[in-house]
Design a protein around this motif. Sequence first.
Motif, short mmCIF file in Angstrom:
data_model
loop_
_atom_site.label_atom_id
_atom_site.label_comp_id
_atom_site.label_asym_id
_atom_site.label_seq_id
_atom_site.Cartn_x
_atom_site.Cartn_y
_atom_site.Cartn_z
N VAL A 76 0.83 -1.20 0.00
CA VAL A 76 0.00 0.00 0.00
C VAL A 76 0.87 1.26 0.00
O VAL A 76 1.80 1.38 0.78
CB VAL A 76 -0.92 0.00 1.24
N SER A 77 0.57 2.15 -0.95
CA SER A 77 1.23 3.45 -0.97
C SER A 77 0.13 4.52 -1.00
O SER A 77 -1.05 4.19 -1.04
CB SER A 77 2.13 3.56 -2.20
N ILE A 78 0.54 5.79 -0.99
CA ILE A 78 -0.48 6.84 -0.95
C ILE A 78 -0.93 7.23 -2.35
O ILE A 78 -0.15 7.11 -3.29
CB ILE A 78 0.03 8.08 -0.20
N PRO A 79 -2.18 7.64 -2.53
CA PRO A 79 -3.25 7.62 -1.54
C PRO A 79 -3.70 6.19 -1.23
O PRO A 79 -3.78 5.36 -2.14
CB PRO A 79 -4.38 8.40 -2.22
N VAL A 80 -3.96 5.92 0.03
CA VAL A 80 -4.36 4.57 0.47
C VAL A 80 -5.62 4.13 -0.30
O VAL A 80 -6.60 4.87 -0.36
CB VAL A 80 -4.62 4.56 1.99
N PRO A 81 -5.57 2.94 -0.93
CA PRO A 81 -6.68 2.50 -1.78
C PRO A 81 -7.90 2.02 -0.97
O PRO A 81 -8.17 0.84 -0.91
CB PRO A 81 -6.07 1.37 -2.61
N VAL A 82 -8.60 2.95 -0.39
CA VAL A 82 -9.65 2.59 0.57
C VAL A 82 -10.86 1.91 -0.10
O VAL A 82 -11.43 0.96 0.44
CB VAL A 82 -10.08 3.83 1.40
#
Lengths: 125, 229
Positions: B29-35
Amino acid sequence: MTGNKTFGQRIRDLREERKAKDPAFSLRRFAEAVDVSPTFISKMETGEFDPPAPDKIKKMAELLHVDADELLALAGRVDPKLNDIIKKQPKAIADFLRTAQGLSAKRIQELTEQLKDESRKSGKR
Amino acid sequence: MKVDYLKKEQIETATLELIQAYGKKYGEVSIPVPVEEMLECHLGLGLEYGDLKEATGFGDVLGATWIKDRRVVIDTSLDPTEYPDQEGRCRFTLAHEVGHWQLHRIYFEIDPLQRTIFDTKDSRPSIVCRRSSSKEPIEWQADVFASYLLMPTHLIEAAWREEHGSSVAYQAAAEITALAQRFGDERTTTGIARRMAARFKTSGQAMQIRLKDLQLINASASAPTIFDA
């Protein structure tokens, strides 16, 4: 708008099936790829909204790897390319379709195969 | 609804476990967090955007979760494609609903009576989330979860180092005072919080709170630091 539950459910099922393995089929990413809003996809899937324009349906078919004609038929829409084909030879194609309309699906398929065969052969020449 | 007390650290641990589990399946996971992908793909919940104001009768509703149906609905007023300025709030609401799923679904699964009342198909949602209900413990826990999920400590610290070349806190008192004088107390989001928020796709306000929490933004005027000397 009355919506189309069968079409919506079909898209939903296809998307759900694929999304577990591939995040590209999440609601938002799928909507972005089709160039509509997530709200539109949601409401189309639940049958609240009608299916979109044929070009968007074809895009969905391409993304979901299913036959565009199947989705277009479910949506009650006609591939706009067919319009162009008819317009190019309005009389001949219209006659052709009217003549074919009484035939069984099986017979139509046989004739289609035959025509495909002929155009393949003429292509080789 | 009554829920057990949870410490912030317990909630943070829950978000890190989710981030790790997602990473194992779909890549780190990197930003933006894949919500959204966490909610839809990893947890396998159905996501919809719908008219919750109409459905629930609450004018300030943001999201709702049907535990038994494994279904989350976000109000259409937060659709990030139709309303790009709602992106931060939309993602926070998604993360908040993920929080309910991770922390609170147990309360709906173990209570058969509640399930029959609140959680049958097409019935009322298990949990309705509104702006005005955020002070209830169940909502507070989901908010804390959302904050940690979207702005995990390790990713914030990495982004901060990229921006500043170090982990030194920003002394924000002067900027915040100036902003408050200009716009009033409601709009005191500093430039650095806004820049970080853009990278994490959160609201500036949520980011500022998180940065203060991590002591990367220091808003108090008089607090001396070792760098003052």
